[in-house]
Design an enzyme around this catalytic site. Structure first.
Site, mmCIF file in Angstrom:
data_model
loop_
_atom_site.group_PDB
_atom_site.id
_atom_site.type_symbol
_atom_site.label_atom_id
_atom_site.label_comp_id
_atom_site.label_asym_id
_atom_site.label_seq_id
_atom_site.Cartn_x
_atom_site.Cartn_y
_atom_site.Cartn_z
ATOM 1 N N HIS A 58 0.851 -1.193 0.000
ATOM 2 C CA HIS A 58 0.000 0.000 0.000
ATOM 3 C C HIS A 58 0.887 1.244 0.000
ATOM 4 O O HIS A 58 2.020 1.218 0.497
ATOM 5 C CB HIS A 58 -0.878 0.027 1.256
ATOM 6 N N GLU A 60 0.837 3.974 1.761
ATOM 7 C CA GLU A 60 1.280 4.438 3.084
ATOM 8 C C GLU A 60 2.435 3.596 3.616
ATOM 9 O O GLU A 60 3.405 4.127 4.152
ATOM 10 C CB GLU A 60 0.131 4.377 4.099
ATOM 11 N N CYS A 88 -6.485 2.262 5.491
ATOM 12 C CA CYS A 88 -7.146 1.021 5.887
ATOM 13 C C CYS A 88 -6.616 0.596 7.265
ATOM 14 O O CYS A 88 -5.706 1.235 7.804
ATOM 15 C CB CYS A 88 -6.858 -0.065 4.844
ATOM 16 N N CYS A 91 -2.728 -0.010 7.305
ATOM 17 C CA CYS A 91 -1.950 1.228 7.208
ATOM 18 C C CYS A 91 -2.095 2.069 8.475
ATOM 19 O O CYS A 91 -1.139 2.696 8.927
ATOM 20 C CB CYS A 91 -2.351 2.000 5.964
#
Length: 170
Positions: A58, A60, A88, A91
């Protein structure tokens, strides 16, 4: 003396948006993130789950990882994270563990957002609570996602029509 009020810097969100566009151009969901310390970007990331075939790629996570390497420390307590989509749960966990001071996100995520939308993870009694600023440049960030998914649906629809038009094999 009046207290200085924090205002998110659109320059950093624009950088996250540019990274999100890079993700979208490579076939990944367009999410981009930057980690900022003392006015300098120290970490960048964009969604690479499809490219890397990894659930943890992801934006992040990649930006936090790069910032930790750049700063030589896992404590990012003097840093801000700008991200185009509300983080999410995974993260949000990385944000907690890295001790990021502020999280500034663009679009809210009604399916997996863990700062405001689905749950407010940072309201739980963890040992760290970053400041949260949501909806920064929200329209631009949301448009990236909407355009990406619209194009994806159109491509899938065209592929189905093409397959239906093919003559049956004997």
């Amino acid at each position: 003396m009046a207290e200085k009020r924090y205002l998110p810097n659109h320059r950093y969100m624009n950088e996250a948006i540019a990274l999100a566009k890079e993700a979208g151009a490579s076939g990944d969901i367009p999410v981009g993130a930057v980690v900022v310390k003392d006015g300098s970007i120290v970490g960048r990331g964009f969604n690479r789950r499809e490219r890397d075939k990894s659930a943890v790629s992801h934006a992040e996570i990649l930006a936090i990882e790069e910032a930790c390497r750049a700063l030589g420390d896992w404590h990012l307590d003097s840093c801000e994270l700008y991200v185009t989509l509300e983080p999410c749960p995974m993260c949000a966990g990385a944000i907690l563990n890295s001790r990021i001071a502020k999280v500034i996100f663009g679009a809210y995520d009604p399916k997996a957002g863990s700062l405001k939308s689905v749950t407010e993870l940072f309201s739980l009694p963890y040992n760290h609570r970053p400041e949260i600023w949501g909806g920064v440049m929200e329209e631009e960030c949301r448009a990236l996602l909407e355009d990406f998914f619209r194009a994806l649906r159109e491509d899938e629809s065209a592929a189905k029509k093409e397959k239906a038009a093919e003559p049956a094999e004997r």
